[in-house]
Write a protein that holds these residues in place. Structure first.
Motif, PDB file in Angstrom:
ATOM      1  N   TRP A  42      64.184   6.604  94.846  1.00  0.00           N
ATOM      2  CA  TRP A  42      63.829   7.453  93.713  1.00  0.00           C
ATOM      3  C   TRP A  42      65.015   8.315  93.277  1.00  0.00           C
ATOM      4  N   LEU A  43      65.764   8.834  94.247  1.00  0.00           N
ATOM      5  CA  LEU A  43      66.931   9.655  93.922  1.00  0.00           C
ATOM      6  C   LEU A  43      67.993   8.822  93.198  1.00  0.00           C
ATOM      7  N   ALA A  46      66.832   8.185  89.638  1.00  0.00           N
ATOM      8  CA  ALA A  46      67.023   9.372  88.795  1.00  0.00           C
ATOM      9  C   ALA A  46      68.489   9.505  88.374  1.00  0.00           C
ATOM     10  N   ALA A  47      69.395   9.265  89.314  1.00  0.00           N
ATOM     11  CA  ALA A  47      70.824   9.344  89.008  1.00  0.00           C
ATOM     12  C   ALA A  47      71.214   8.307  87.961  1.00  0.00           C
ATOM     13  N   VAL A  49      69.207   6.908  85.664  1.00  0.00           N
ATOM     14  CA  VAL A  49      68.607   7.253  84.372  1.00  0.00           C
ATOM     15  C   VAL A  49      69.425   8.342  83.672  1.00  0.00           C
ATOM     16  N   VAL A  50      69.718   9.412  84.379  1.00  0.00           N
ATOM     17  CA  VAL A  50      70.459  10.523  83.770  1.00  0.00           C
ATOM     18  C   VAL A  50      71.877  10.091  83.405  1.00  0.00           C
ATOM     19  N   TYR A 102      75.150   7.548  92.479  1.00  0.00           N
ATOM     20  CA  TYR A 102      74.269   6.394  92.723  1.00  0.00           C
ATOM     21  C   TYR A 102      74.999   5.226  93.384  1.00  0.00           C
TER      22      TYR A 102
END
Length: 601
Positions: A42-43, A46-47, A49-50, A102
């Motif tokens: 998940w982390l 998120a990295a 996506v951003v 990431y």
């Protein structure tokens, strides 16, 4: 799943039901590997996506800088241009930082998955029964641990990051383009039609080719490993030329399938470039007319062109990902097939303890047949009292080694019961079984390490004095002392530093140190010369006192130390008695003994 089922996965022509089963099995395996890493996944997501959003923002910021910043500068207002420049710099820094994050996270996830998978394969194949290892070649096992895991590693290290980043980048780019200028977004939407057709064409044709490529690669590895493993037989029987032809055919097959894969890319990549360039050209052309009539700003047109071009940039990477994905998917299918394999000799659900075995072995109405083979032991009964030494004699294929494997529980009988001290071997605790019954085979396998280490395999916590006493008991001490470093001498790979007879003596010492209640010697003296065999027989006589022993030997001199001789033919006992009784008779053993005695004259 049976061994034959696993072997069948070297094919690439599955039925639909087989394909569904294999895909489902692979997904379950992958899910079990990723489940402990959900937080990091998940982390990482998120990295990604951003980071993708930050990268995509660039053209929109440029459009703002051109259409708002430049007119403001003409009016001596530097704020919009400065804001655009600062925003572009910040998004670049944020994007670069998150890319680093990431990449590090995905590397940790990749290594964790690979370590878990590699360990699972090793531990599981170690637990599988002898039937599996006699059917599944060593080359294919090595292929699972090397080329297959490497394919998965390549996908995990780069492919997944490339896929997620590419998809996110394309999605955000399309959304940004539509929000910036929906008419340019329509051009991109139209371009998706030929793009989808081309991608589907590539996917359908490459799937079968990638699977064939993995199979061809595995066959190459198997051929190489088996040739190198059996190099003595290859050179002894002059098989080099035949191997050259076979390996050449496999290499040609591998080359041909890879050439066809490259042929697909030779169509896909130019087609992709053409669609992307056509979309950019149409966007620029239509946007140019709109700039002239004042309905579109120059900055927005530039951003629209950049967005359209950037949308197609990840496509080639995604095609390469698909290449790696197919290889990794095929590899995961084969690995999951091995992991799905169940031992044909399973551990008991409720094991029975036997701390101090006496050594009585019984066969009660035992029948046995190897998988898809003829019956080896038809309705077999035998009672071996504790402490008795029996010798099994008979022609090749009579069932002697099968009998020994059943006693050692390398196999379970197809019907009936084999028991130790009244407890069925299938119910006995595995540790008690391995402690109570030890088998020494003709192979006399030694592991890399010192002589002492190899002897201590029978009792890992043994002292050096115990190791020496075991070697003395079988007559191995003298030759070990003569080695360059005595008991500390490294035997090299598979015991290559010592002779076949010396390897056999070391394996005897290993078994003797284990101090089993039942000792099985399967052609274990076949590598010994006559003087060495006499030394071992002296050691055996001392060691086998008050111990159950089963000796399989073609050398009838070894039989002399037995209390009882069983002559076997076609899985049945045709003679049973002491050596002297049978020698004095007129049966099969008397004839064998007479022929052996004449051969010594």
């Amino acid at each position: 799943m049976s061994v034959t089922g696993v072997q069948g996965e070297e094919r690439h022509d599955y039925s639909k039901a087989e394909s569904r089963h294999i895909r489902g099995r692979s997904r379950r395996l992958l899910g079990s590997l990723l489940k402990p890493l959900q937080g990091k996944l998940w982390l990482t997501a998120a990295a990604v996506v951003v980071s993708s959003a930050a990268q995509v923002a660039g053209p929109a910021i440029i459009a703002y800088g051109i259409d708002s910043g430049i007119p403001a500068l003409i009016e001596q207002d530097w704020y919009p241009a400065a804001f655009a420049g600062l925003a572009y710099l910040i998004t670049g820094i944020v994007g670069a930082f998150l890319i680093s994050v990431y990449i590090r996270l995905s590397a940790r996830i990749s290594q964790a998955v690979l370590i878990d998978l590699r360990t699972r394969v090793f531990l599981h194949t170690q637990k599988l029964s002898l039937e599996f290892h006699e059917s599944y070649t060593s080359g294919r096992i090595i292929s699972r641990q090397t080329s297959d895991l490497d394919a998965i590693r390549e996908l995990m290290d780069e492919g997944l990051t490339m896929l997620v980043r590419g998809l996110m980048y394309m999605v955000f780019t399309a959304i940004a383009l539509v929000l910036l200028d929906w008419q340019s977004g329509l051009v991109l939407l139209v371009a998706l039609v030929p793009l989808g057709i081309l991608t589907r064409w590539f996917q359908v044709r490459s799937q079968a080719l990638f699977r064939r490529s993995r199979v061809a690669s595995a066959k190459l590895i198997v051929q190489f490993v088996e040739t190198m493993t059996g190099i003595r037989a290859v050179q002894a029987f002059r098989k080099e030329r035949r191997n050259e032809v076979e390996f050449g055919d496999l290499t040609e097959d591998y080359r041909d399938v890879n050439a066809k894969v490259l042929g697909l890319f030779a169509v896909f990549n130019p087609g992709l470039a053409f669609i992307g360039n056509a979309a950019v050209a149409v966007t620029l052309l239509l946007g140019g007319f709109r700039v002239i009539d004042g309905s579109l700003g120059v900055g927005v047109l530039l951003a629209a062109v950049l967005f359209t071009k950037r949308f197609f940039d990840p496509m080639e990477d995604l095609a390469m990902f698909y290449n790696g994905y197919q290889s990794a998917s095929s590899a995961l299918e084969k690995i999951s097939g091995v992991l799905e394999e169940q031992p044909s000799v399973p551990d008991p659900v409720k094991p029975v303890d036997l701390w101090n075995a006496e050594g009585r072995v019984r066969f009660e109405a035992v029948e046995f047949a190897y998988t898809k083979g003829r019956v080896i032991l038809p309705r077999f009964d035998l009672d071996i009292p504790a402490g008795q030494t029996i010798a099994l004699v008979g022609s090749t294929g009579a069932g002697k080694s099968t009998l020994a494997k059943l006693i050692a529980r390398f196999y379970d009988p197809s019907d009936g019961v084999v028991s130790l001290d009244g407890i069925a071997l299938s119910d006995l605790h595995p540790k008690d079984l391995r402690r109570a019954i030890v088998m020494v085979t003709q192979e006399a396998y030694l592991f890399s390490g010192s002589v002492a280490d190899n002897i201590a395999l029978g009792k890992p916590d043994a002292s050096f004095d115990e190791i020496v006493r075991a070697a003395q008991a079988v007559g191995a001490h003298e030759f070990i002392e003569g080695l360059p470093n005595g008991y500390d001498t490294d035997v090299n790979k598979r015991g290559g530093r010592v002779s076949a007879g010396q390897r056999q003596l070391i394996s005897f010492a290993r078994a003797f140190l284990a101090n089993p209640a039942v000792l099985i010697l399967d052609e274990a003296t076949s590598s010994l010369d006559i003087p060495s065999e006499r030394l071992v027989q002296e050691g055996l006589t001392k060691l086998l006192a008050d111990r159950t022993a089963v000796i399989i030997a073609h050398r009838l001199s070894t039989v002399a130390i037995a209390d009882r001789v069983l002559v076997m033919e076609h899985g049945r006992i045709v003679e049973d008695g002491t050596p002297d009784e049978l020698i004095g008779g007129t049966g099969r053993f008397a004839a064998l003994h007479a022929a052996w005695r004449d051969s010594l004259v």
